[in-house]
Design an enzyme around this catalytic site. Structure first.
Site, PDB file in Angstrom:
ATOM      1  N   HIS A 166       1.020  -1.091   0.021  1.00  0.00           N
ATOM      2  CA  HIS A 166      -0.072   0.067   0.157  1.00  0.00           C
ATOM      3  C   HIS A 166       0.907   1.170   0.068  1.00  0.00           C
ATOM      4  CE1 HIS A 166      -3.952  -1.936   0.500  1.00  0.00           C
ATOM      5  NE2 HIS A 166      -3.209  -2.779   0.942  1.00  0.00           N
ATOM      6  N   ASP A 374       3.471   9.410  -1.021  1.00  0.00           N
ATOM      7  CA  ASP A 374       2.284   8.562  -0.420  1.00  0.00           C
ATOM      8  C   ASP A 374       2.063   7.577  -1.579  1.00  0.00           C
ATOM      9  OD1 ASP A 374       0.198   7.987   0.791  1.00  0.00           O
ATOM     10  OD2 ASP A 374      -0.318  10.000   1.023  1.00  0.00           O
TER      11      ASP A 374
HETATM   12  P1  ADQ Z   1      -2.902   6.094   4.703  1.00  0.00           P
HETATM   13  O1  ADQ Z   1      -1.391   6.531   4.710  1.00  0.00           O
HETATM   14  O2  ADQ Z   1      -3.811   5.917   5.748  1.00  0.00           O
HETATM   15  O3  ADQ Z   1      -3.160   4.704   3.822  1.00  0.00           O
HETATM   16  P2  ADQ Z   1      -4.927   7.364   2.598  1.00  0.00           P
HETATM   17  O4  ADQ Z   1      -4.652   6.640   1.539  1.00  0.00           O
HETATM   18  O5  ADQ Z   1      -5.187   8.851   2.662  1.00  0.00           O
HETATM   19  O6  ADQ Z   1      -3.756   6.968   3.607  1.00  0.00           O
HETATM   20  O7  ADQ Z   1      -6.024   6.487   3.429  1.00  0.00           O
HETATM   21  C1  ADQ Z   1      -6.490   7.282   4.659  1.00  0.00           C
HETATM   22  C2  ADQ Z   1      -7.860   6.734   4.799  1.00  0.00           C
HETATM   23  O8  ADQ Z   1      -8.244   7.115   6.161  1.00  0.00           O
HETATM   24  C3  ADQ Z   1      -8.799   7.743   3.955  1.00  0.00           C
HETATM   25  O9  ADQ Z   1      -9.940   6.818   3.564  1.00  0.00           O
HETATM   26  C4  ADQ Z   1      -9.433   8.738   4.689  1.00  0.00           C
HETATM   27  O10 ADQ Z   1     -10.864   9.212   4.296  1.00  0.00           O
HETATM   28  C5  ADQ Z   1      -9.461   8.149   6.168  1.00  0.00           C
HETATM   29  N1  ADQ Z   1      -9.205   9.276   6.885  1.00  0.00           N
HETATM   30  C6  ADQ Z   1      -8.092  10.027   6.993  1.00  0.00           C
HETATM   31  N2  ADQ Z   1      -8.060  10.882   7.963  1.00  0.00           N
HETATM   32  C7  ADQ Z   1      -9.352  10.730   8.558  1.00  0.00           C
HETATM   33  C8  ADQ Z   1      -9.999  11.537   9.447  1.00  0.00           C
HETATM   34  N3  ADQ Z   1      -9.807  12.548  10.073  1.00  0.00           N
HETATM   35  N4  ADQ Z   1     -11.382  11.303   9.778  1.00  0.00           N
HETATM   36  C9  ADQ Z   1     -12.104  10.173   9.166  1.00  0.00           C
HETATM   37  N5  ADQ Z   1     -11.368   9.602   8.219  1.00  0.00           N
HETATM   38  C10 ADQ Z   1      -9.852   9.707   7.956  1.00  0.00           C
HETATM   39  C11 ADQ Z   1      -2.294   3.638   3.021  1.00  0.00           C
HETATM   40  C12 ADQ Z   1      -1.021   4.414   2.150  1.00  0.00           C
HETATM   41  C13 ADQ Z   1      -1.667   5.281   1.189  1.00  0.00           C
HETATM   42  C14 ADQ Z   1      -2.562   4.532   0.312  1.00  0.00           C
HETATM   43  C15 ADQ Z   1      -3.592   3.483   1.270  1.00  0.00           C
HETATM   44  C16 ADQ Z   1      -4.430   2.520   0.539  1.00  0.00           C
HETATM   45  O11 ADQ Z   1      -0.273   5.272   2.876  1.00  0.00           O
HETATM   46  O12 ADQ Z   1      -0.766   5.680   0.092  1.00  0.00           O
HETATM   47  O13 ADQ Z   1      -3.410   5.138  -0.647  1.00  0.00           O
HETATM   48  O14 ADQ Z   1      -2.972   2.848   2.123  1.00  0.00           O
HETATM   49  O15 ADQ Z   1      -3.786   1.685  -0.299  1.00  0.00           O
END
Ligand code: ADQ
Length: 477
Positions: A166, A374
Site C-alpha cells: 500500500h 504517498d
Molecule cells: P494512509 O496512509 O492511511 O493509507 P490514505 O490513502 O489517504 O492514507 O487513506 C486514509 C483513509 O483514512 C482515507 O480513506 C481517509 O478518508 C481516512 N481518514 C483520514 N483521515 C481521517 C479523518 N480525520 N477522519 C476520518 N477518516 C479519515 C495507506 C497508504 C496510502 C494508500 C492507502 C490505501 O499510505 O498511500 O492510498 O494505504 O492503499
C-alpha cells in the site's frame, strides 16, 4: 472457464496487520478495509490479523478471537507488548515506513526489532496454517507482513499467495540503506503475485530483484526466482465512487456540515484530511498556506482552511513531535494573520465518520492533498468523488502521491515548493466554473475506471491466473 469465474468458487484468506470487523470498517477505516471486505463478502473467507489487544503476557498462551459475519470469519491474534514494540512500532514503523517513503532521516534501525518482525510473521503463519483449506487463495497486505509467504511455505502451504504493497516501493539506491534488503527482496519473491499502486513502484521492484545479490531474471510476463514464477504488476487502488457521492449528498443536512457552512459565511473553504503522519507533508502545507496569505493579501479574511488530522502510531516519538510542532505552527499562523472576526486556520486533532467526512469534503472549494510521499492517497480520490459535479471544488495534489499518476487534472504541486503550493492554492480558489467542471469530469472518469471493485477483482484474477499462466494485464491511469 475464465479466471474470474473460477475465482467465485474459491475462498479468500486476507491477512493484514490489523483485522477490521464490519463495524470498524464502517467508521474511520478507509479504502483498504472496504476493498478487502467487498472481496471477502463475494468469495467468503477469512480475515486474519492482530486483534489490536496487548493482553498477552510474554511467553503466555496466545488467543485466537473468531467472529463470524455471514460468509466471513474474522480471526484476531494477540500480540504481547514486546512484539508490538519490535514488530510494529519498531521495524515496521521506524524502519520500513520511513524507508519506503524516502524519508531516511526518520529511520531508527535496531537489529532486535527486525528479529521481532520475523518472529511475529512466523507466529502469524503458524496460527494461520491450520485454518487454511487446499483451494484457498491468500491475499497479504502491506509492509508489516513481507516475510509471511516464505513462513507459510516453510509450513507446507501451497496455495497461491499474493502481496499488495500500500506504500511506495523505493528505488534501489534508497533500499540499500536497509541492512536486511536482500532478505526482504527474496521474501517478496516467495509470493505468486506482488502488486503496487504505480508503474514507478513496479519498475523499482524489478530493478531491485534483478540486482546481482538477488539474481532474479525478468521473463516476458513474470519474474523468475529460485525456480518460481512471480507475477509483479500495477493495481491502483480506488474508491466506491457512487457510495461516497451518496454519503456526501446525504450528509448535507447533518449538524456538523450545517454548522461548518454557517461558520463559513461567504468565505471560501479549504480542507485537508490526513492521518497525522510526517509523510503527509502537513508542516510544509501549513507553511505554504502562510505563504499564500502573505503573497495574496487580498485573500485574507475571505478564506478559511480546516485541517483534520487524527493522531496515529501514538507510541512513536516522531509522531508525538510532529503533533507538537503542528500545534505551534497553527498558533504562529493564527497569531500572525487572525483578526477579531477571522481565524485563518482550524486544526482539528480527531477523526470523523465517513459520512460526515464526505459531507465536509463536498462543502470545500479546495482540497489540499500535499504529501511529501504517498503510495496512492485515497483522500485525493474521496475529495473528487464527494464534489457536486455542477459546482465542483478543485483538488490541489502533490506530484509525489501515487494518485498524481492518475489524477492529472488536479492542480499538481511540489510539496517542497512553498511558493508553488501557495500559487496552486490561489489558482484553485480563482479557477472559473467551466474549467473546474471539465477537470472534475475528467478525474471522475478515471475514478470510475479504476474503482475499488476493479482493484480487488483485478488482483484476485491475477492471483488465480498466476498458477494458470493467463494473467490479465494491468492498466494504469
Ligand atoms: P494512509 O496512509 O492511511 O493509507 P490514505 O490513502 O489517504 O492514507 O487513506 C486514509 C483513509 O483514512 C482515507 O480513506 C481517509 O478518508 C481516512 N481518514 C483520514 N483521515 C481521517 C479523518 N480525520 N477522519 C476520518 N477518516 C479519515 C495507506 C497508504 C496510502 C494508500 C492507502 C490505501 O499510505 O498511500 O492510498 O494505504 O492503499
Amino acid at each position: 472457464m475464465s479466471a474470474r469465474d473460477s475465482a467465485v468458487k474459491r475462498r479468500i484468506v486476507a491477512v493484514s496487520n490489523r483485522v477490521a470487523t464490519p463495524s470498524q470498517a464502517d467508521e474511520a477505516v478507509g479504502g483498504l478495509a472496504v476493498g478487502v471486505l467487498g472481496a471477502l463478502e463475494e468469495h467468503g473467507g477469512i480475515w486474519f490479523g492482530w486483534n489490536g489487544d496487548l493482553k498477552l503476557d510474554a511467553g503466555g498462551e496466545r488467543r485466537l478471537e473468531i467472529e463470524k459475519h455471514g460468509r466471513i470469519r474474522f480471526v484476531g491474534i494477540d500480540l504481547d507488548e514486546g512484539e508490538y514494540e519490535g514488530y510494529y512500532n519498531g521495524f515496521s514503523n521506524k524502519v520500513l515506513w520511513p524507508l519506503f517513503h524516502y524519508l531516511l532521516g526518520f529511520i531508527q534501525y535496531r537489529r532486535a526489532d527486525f528479529e521481532a518482525y520475523l518472529r511475529v510473521n512466523a507466529t502469524f503463519a503458524k496460527h494461520l496454517v491450520p485454518l487454511l483449506e487446499p483451494d484457498d487463495i491468500i491475499w497479504v497486505h502491506d509492509y508489516h507482513l513481507i516475510p509471511l509467504a516464505s513462513e507459510l511455505r516453510k509450513l507446507g502451504a501451497d496455495q497461491p499467495i499474493g502481496f499488495f504493497l500500500h506504500v511506495p516501493f523505493p528505488g534501489y539506491d534508497v533500499l540499500q540503506v536497509l541492512p536486511d534488503r536482500d532478505f526482504i527482496l527474496k521474501a517478496l519473491c516467495a509470493y505468486d503475485v506482488v502488486g503496487f499502486h504505480t508503474a514507478r513502484d513496479l519498475a523499482s521492484f524489478k530493478d531491485a530483484v534483478t540486482q546481482p545479490a538477488i539474481g532474479a531474471t525478468l521473463e516476458q510476463d513474470h519474474i523468475a526466482f529460485g525456480g518460481r514464477r512471480v507475477v509483479a504488476d500495477v493495481f491502483p487502488i480506488g474508491v466506491d465512487v457512487d457510495l461516497l457521492a451518496r454519503f456526501a449528498t446525504e450528509a448535507q443536512g447533518d449538524s456538523e456540515v450545517t454548522r461548518t457552512l454557517q461558520s463559513l459565511g461567504d468565505r471560501q473553504f479549504i480542507i485537508g484530511v490526513d492521518r497525522l503522519d510526517y509523510s503527509k507533508g502537513l508542516e510544509e502545507r501549513f507553511r505554504a498556506y502562510a505563504r499564500f496569505l502573505e503573497k495574496y493579501p487580498e485573500a485574507r479574511g475571505t478564506v478559511s482552511y480546516t485541517q483534520i488530522a487524527p493522531p496515529t502510531r501514538v507510541g512513536v516519538r516522531a509522531y508525538e513531535e510532529i503533533r507538537h510542532s503542528l500545534e505551534q505552527t497553527t498558533g504562529a499562523i493564527n497569531g500572525r494573520f487572525a483578526t477579531l472576526d477571522w481565524v485563518p486556520l482550524k486544526y482539528i486533532n480527531r477523526g470523523l465518520n465517513r459520512r460526515g467526512l464526505m459531507g465536509l469534503l463536498r462543502l470545500a472549494d479546495v482540497g489540499l492533498v500535499t504529501p511529501i510521499r504517498d503510495g496512492m492517497n485515497l483522500v485525493a480520490k474521496e475529495f473528487v468523488a464527494a464534489q457536486d459535479p455542477a459546482n465542483p471544488g478543485v483538488l490541489v495534489l502533490s506530484e509525489l502521491a501515487g494518485a498524481a499518476r492518475e489524477l492529472q487534472d488536479a492542480v499538481l504541486v511540489n510539496p517542497y515548493d512553498t511558493d508553488g503550493v501557495a500559487d496552486g492554492i490561489h489558482r484553485a480558489l480563482t479557477m472559473p466554473l467551466a474549467e473546474r467542471k471539465e477537470r472534475h469530469h475528467a478525474m471522475m472518469s478515471v475514478l470510475r475506471r479504476n474503482d475499488i471493485v476493479a482493484w480487488r477483482d483485478r488482483f484476485v484474477a491475477a492471483l488465480l491466473a498466476s498458477r494458470q499462466g493467463d494473467h490479465e494485464r494491468g492498466t494504469e491511469g
